[in-house]
Design an enzyme around this catalytic site. Sequence first.
Site, mmCIF file in Angstrom:
data_model
loop_
_atom_site.group_PDB
_atom_site.id
_atom_site.type_symbol
_atom_site.label_atom_id
_atom_site.label_comp_id
_atom_site.label_asym_id
_atom_site.label_seq_id
_atom_site.Cartn_x
_atom_site.Cartn_y
_atom_site.Cartn_z
ATOM 1 N N TYR A 193 0.875 -1.279 -0.076
ATOM 2 C CA TYR A 193 0.125 -0.088 0.176
ATOM 3 C C TYR A 193 0.929 1.149 0.018
ATOM 4 C CZ TYR A 193 -4.158 2.453 1.713
ATOM 5 O OH TYR A 193 -5.190 3.336 1.715
ATOM 6 N N ARG A 246 -6.311 10.402 -10.364
ATOM 7 C CA ARG A 246 -5.615 11.099 -9.421
ATOM 8 C C ARG A 246 -5.095 10.142 -8.435
ATOM 9 N NH1 ARG A 246 -5.462 10.370 -4.473
ATOM 10 N NH2 ARG A 246 -7.622 11.185 -3.661
ATOM 11 N N LYS A 264 -5.681 -1.771 -2.645
ATOM 12 C CA LYS A 264 -7.007 -1.590 -1.707
ATOM 13 C C LYS A 264 -7.671 -2.811 -1.181
ATOM 14 C CE LYS A 264 -7.067 3.231 -1.306
ATOM 15 N NZ LYS A 264 -7.447 3.665 -0.082
ATOM 16 N N GLU A 336 -12.321 5.011 -6.305
ATOM 17 C CA GLU A 336 -10.989 5.375 -5.916
ATOM 18 C C GLU A 336 -10.289 6.151 -6.677
ATOM 19 O OE1 GLU A 336 -10.215 4.220 -2.599
ATOM 20 O OE2 GLU A 336 -8.500 5.447 -2.872
ATOM 21 N N ASP A 337 -9.617 7.189 -6.172
ATOM 22 C CA ASP A 337 -8.580 8.016 -7.028
ATOM 23 C C ASP A 337 -9.172 8.454 -8.258
ATOM 24 O OD1 ASP A 337 -7.185 7.776 -4.667
ATOM 25 O OD2 ASP A 337 -5.344 6.691 -5.432
ATOM 26 N N ASP A 359 -13.736 6.734 -0.959
ATOM 27 C CA ASP A 359 -12.912 6.968 0.271
ATOM 28 C C ASP A 359 -12.033 8.221 0.177
ATOM 29 O OD1 ASP A 359 -11.011 6.011 -1.218
ATOM 30 O OD2 ASP A 359 -10.328 4.612 0.582
ATOM 31 N N ASP A 360 -11.866 8.745 -0.802
ATOM 32 C CA ASP A 360 -11.166 10.033 -1.046
ATOM 33 C C ASP A 360 -11.640 11.124 -0.603
ATOM 34 O OD1 ASP A 360 -8.752 8.527 -1.887
ATOM 35 O OD2 ASP A 360 -9.754 8.254 -3.593
ATOM 36 N N ASN A 468 -0.471 11.446 0.440
ATOM 37 C CA ASN A 468 0.244 10.175 -0.017
ATOM 38 C C ASN A 468 0.779 10.408 -1.316
ATOM 39 O OD1 ASN A 468 -0.377 8.932 2.427
ATOM 40 N ND2 ASN A 468 -2.441 8.441 1.477
ATOM 41 N N ASN A 512 -4.720 7.216 7.934
ATOM 42 C CA ASN A 512 -5.042 6.621 6.527
ATOM 43 C C ASN A 512 -6.575 6.122 6.599
ATOM 44 O OD1 ASN A 512 -4.969 4.699 4.033
ATOM 45 N ND2 ASN A 512 -2.947 5.939 4.083
HETATM 46 N N1 LIG Z 1 -4.360 9.832 4.143
HETATM 47 C C1 LIG Z 1 -5.458 9.462 3.541
HETATM 48 O O1 LIG Z 1 -6.222 8.545 4.013
HETATM 49 C C2 LIG Z 1 -5.823 10.060 2.266
HETATM 50 C C3 LIG Z 1 -5.040 10.864 1.671
HETATM 51 N N2 LIG Z 1 -5.152 11.718 0.652
HETATM 52 C C4 LIG Z 1 -4.317 12.298 -0.180
HETATM 53 O O2 LIG Z 1 -4.728 13.467 -0.102
HETATM 54 C C5 LIG Z 1 -4.032 14.377 -1.479
HETATM 55 C C6 LIG Z 1 -4.987 15.157 -2.238
HETATM 56 O O3 LIG Z 1 -5.932 14.296 -2.684
HETATM 57 P P1 LIG Z 1 -7.445 15.140 -3.073
HETATM 58 O O4 LIG Z 1 -7.964 15.804 -2.065
HETATM 59 O O5 LIG Z 1 -8.206 13.979 -3.622
HETATM 60 O O6 LIG Z 1 -6.841 15.914 -4.238
HETATM 61 P P2 LIG Z 1 -7.248 17.027 -4.923
HETATM 62 O O7 LIG Z 1 -6.422 17.603 -5.889
HETATM 63 O O8 LIG Z 1 -8.640 16.858 -5.557
HETATM 64 O O9 LIG Z 1 -7.451 18.272 -3.956
HETATM 65 C C7 LIG Z 1 -6.305 18.832 -3.375
HETATM 66 C C8 LIG Z 1 -6.690 20.200 -2.752
HETATM 67 O O10 LIG Z 1 -5.522 20.632 -2.155
HETATM 68 C C9 LIG Z 1 -5.300 22.199 -2.669
HETATM 69 N N3 LIG Z 1 -4.278 22.529 -2.885
HETATM 70 C C10 LIG Z 1 -3.232 22.115 -3.751
HETATM 71 N N4 LIG Z 1 -1.959 22.641 -3.445
HETATM 72 C C11 LIG Z 1 -2.135 23.385 -2.506
HETATM 73 C C12 LIG Z 1 -1.160 24.299 -1.886
HETATM 74 N N5 LIG Z 1 -0.048 24.544 -1.999
HETATM 75 N N6 LIG Z 1 -1.810 25.023 -0.738
HETATM 76 C C13 LIG Z 1 -2.883 24.885 -0.446
HETATM 77 N N7 LIG Z 1 -4.034 23.830 -0.990
HETATM 78 C C14 LIG Z 1 -3.536 23.506 -2.106
HETATM 79 C C15 LIG Z 1 -6.210 22.193 -4.152
HETATM 80 O O11 LIG Z 1 -6.509 23.489 -4.347
HETATM 81 P P3 LIG Z 1 -7.453 23.886 -5.583
HETATM 82 O O12 LIG Z 1 -8.620 23.452 -5.748
HETATM 83 O O13 LIG Z 1 -7.503 25.467 -5.649
HETATM 84 O O14 LIG Z 1 -6.642 23.113 -6.891
HETATM 85 C C16 LIG Z 1 -7.336 21.187 -3.887
HETATM 86 O O15 LIG Z 1 -8.492 21.988 -3.105
HETATM 87 C C17 LIG Z 1 -3.419 13.040 -2.230
HETATM 88 O O16 LIG Z 1 -2.068 13.130 -2.066
HETATM 89 C C18 LIG Z 1 -3.863 11.978 -1.670
HETATM 90 O O17 LIG Z 1 -3.065 10.960 -1.606
HETATM 91 C C19 LIG Z 1 -6.558 11.388 -0.172
HETATM 92 C C20 LIG Z 1 -7.719 10.414 0.351
HETATM 93 C C21 LIG Z 1 -7.319 9.830 1.904
HETATM 94 C C1 LIG Z 2 -5.162 6.548 0.707
HETATM 95 C C2 LIG Z 2 -5.789 6.972 -0.256
HETATM 96 O O1 LIG Z 2 -7.043 6.751 -0.601
HETATM 97 C C3 LIG Z 2 -5.017 8.089 -1.132
HETATM 98 O O2 LIG Z 2 -4.029 8.625 -0.614
HETATM 99 O O3 LIG Z 2 -5.633 8.437 -2.003
HETATM 100 MG MG LIG Z 3 -7.388 7.209 -2.577
#
Ligand SMILES: NC(=O)C1=CN([C@@H]2O[C@H](COP(=O)(O)OP(=O)(O)OC[C@H]3O[C@@H](n4cnc5c(N)ncnc54)[C@H](OP(=O)(O)O)[C@@H]3O)[C@@H](O)[C@H]2O)C=CC1
Ligand SMILES: CC(=O)C(=O)O
Ligand SMILES: [Mg+2]
Length: 612
Positions: A193, A246, A264, A336-337, A359-360, A468, A512
């Site tokens: 993972y 993504r 997953k 997912e993603d 789950d994201d 991540n 996570n």
């Molecule tokens: N630990 C866990 O369980 C999980 C972790 N994640 C991780 O979260 C991360 C993001 O995923 P996701 O939300 O789907 O991604 P998205 O790309 O959908 O969203 C990212 C967000 O962060 C903002 N952003 C990007 N760069 C910056 C910065 N420098 N400063 C402030 N804000 C910023 C973006 O802004 P804008 O909208 O303006 O582009 C956007 O709103 C990934 O790395 C993923 O691996 C995701 C799900 C679960």
């Molecule tokens: C953990 C997860 O689902 C992600 O980073 O997208």
């Molecule tokens: Mg994910």
Amino acid sequence: MFSLNGSNFMNNSVYGVSKTLTHSAHRKISPPPLVAAAVSSNGKQGDGAVLMENTLKEMRENAPTSSVIEKDSISTVDGGVEDVYGEDSATEDQYITPWTVTVASGYPLLRDPHHNKGLAFNEKERDAHFLRGLLPPVVVSQDLQVKKMMRNMRQYQVPLQRYMAMMDLQERNERLFYKLLIDNVEELLPVVYTPTVGEACQKYGSIFRQPQGLFISLKEKGRILEVLKNWPEKKIQVIVVTDGERILGLGDLGCQGMGIPVGKLSLYTALGGIRPSACLPVTIDVGTNNEQLLNDEFYIGLRRRRATGQEYAELLDEFMSAVKQNYGEKVLVQFEDFANHNAFDLLAKYGSTHLVFNDDIQAGTGIAELIALEISKQTGAPLEETRKKIWLVDSKGLIVRSRLESLQHFKKPWAHEHEPVKNLLDAVNAIKPTVLIGSSGAGRTFTKEVVEAMASFNEKPVILALSNPTSQSECTAEEAYKWSEGQAVFASGSPFSPIEYNGKFYASGQANNAYIFPGLGLGLIISGAIRVHDDMLLAASEALAEQVSQENLDNGLIYPPFSNIRKISAQIAARVAAKAYELGLATRLPQPDNLVAYAESCMYSPNYRNYR
Ligand SMILES: NC(=O)C1=CN([C@@H]2O[C@H](COP(=O)(O)OP(=O)(O)OC[C@H]3O[C@@H](n4cnc5c(N)ncnc54)[C@H](OP(=O)(O)O)[C@@H]3O)[C@@H](O)[C@H]2O)C=CC1
Ligand SMILES: CC(=O)C(=O)O
Ligand SMILES: [Mg+2]
């Protein structure tokens, strides 16, 4: 009674016909069996039986007479086997038959990952299943196999080598793979993972050996139901699907995102106890906008730019309809993603017709919504009020009322009254939050100044760097502890080793969604839930929070250790199932008296089965 626990399948109950068996197991072959059972996880005849019988019919018609078979059973001088079916002697422009092989015994049994036990086949099994001579004499226990594999695994210095060794094991001996993963979960989770799976996806084309999961591309448009039927297992209960746009915080990896659903789902089994045969990883390939991949000669996906709009929607719609048609109402689909410009729409579109969750995003902006919902639930304050306790920052700065018009719809509920603030540090200084959660996908955005600011107005600032893989983490554990002078309560999406700071050790948690989705999935399945409701996600989070001990908290840990994850998953499953019954969304009746015990009893065990 419904049971997820292992399979009833015994080799003896399935007749297998294989060319190899003809040569190695029976010196005088008996005629092919009249009834061929398609191998399904529960040993019952599946849809594939029809195909199998056709193949047998064809085989009988084409097969040589028994006297020829007897001659055939004698090895040729050079030690090879005779070309009974003409495959080797056929010229390239002649058609040959791709014989279907089902496993009964002998060599194919050793090559079948679902039933292979390697050196652990006992003497009786070696006799009963024509394995004599195919294995060296020693018989070893599964525990010894685990010990040996772990020793080998630890010798690899490069994480990707460990990943590949684990994938090879999964393809070779499924139960040993899961035993290894379950017994060494804290050590192997980062291998199968995040973070290693991220690197594996980036290099998927180069390391590609055996296809895993189901690839559905635009080429299959109009035929997706047919494609689903190609998958060997019929009783699917959980699908994890990605379109690869993504992948973690690594962006668009197209078809190479397959590593994520595969990873997953291995956690659904190892952590949540869902049978491996009930899990289906799917990658929808609509192209990629990743130029590097488009120009990579080893890229495994469609070499075109991403389909969008109607073309995209139609493919996804066909997939979702085919899934329901093939597996019924109660198959769980985890998106997912997906990039969030599709993720929200897909969830909104299918949330009311299918058993789906993401789950994201239900843990991304969704995190904010769930926290607001939970505060509202616990305090009785209206949701509109509790949302105001939570502030969001995106790439343009603090999300505030004056930006409302230009915001994407999912950000709008978070646009509170405040003057514009352009960057995170200024936002932190203006809002003075107690908890800082990063899910930006952008590494190193929690700078020294940001962490210092958090520590200046909080005795124990909670800092969660969720992005991540490790390269995208908003800050490292070391940075969080050092910059906050040991004050931070820190957790990250990908794990960090314990840190020594000022003579004291700090172990951080792993924030996570792997804590949640396996137990959530199990709870949905054991209750026969037909829809996922936000209250179920809250129930899952509450169950997880209850597993955090005072000792954990005293050590700065806000998550329980992963080593207890199967017990935790059973607790989560029970709470989710209870919620499903309470909401009238459960179909598996009557409700079991003790849902925790029931959840535990349904969990897959990777221990070897004895074969007759
Ligand atoms: N630990 C866990 O369980 C999980 C972790 N994640 C991780 O979260 C991360 C993001 O995923 P996701 O939300 O789907 O991604 P998205 O790309 O959908 O969203 C990212 C967000 O962060 C903002 N952003 C990007 N760069 C910056 C910065 N420098 N400063 C402030 N804000 C910023 C973006 O802004 P804008 O909208 O303006 O582009 C956007 O709103 C990934 O790395 C993923 O691996 C995701 C799900 C679960
Ligand atoms: C953990 C997860 O689902 C992600 O980073 O997208
Ligand atoms: Mg994910």
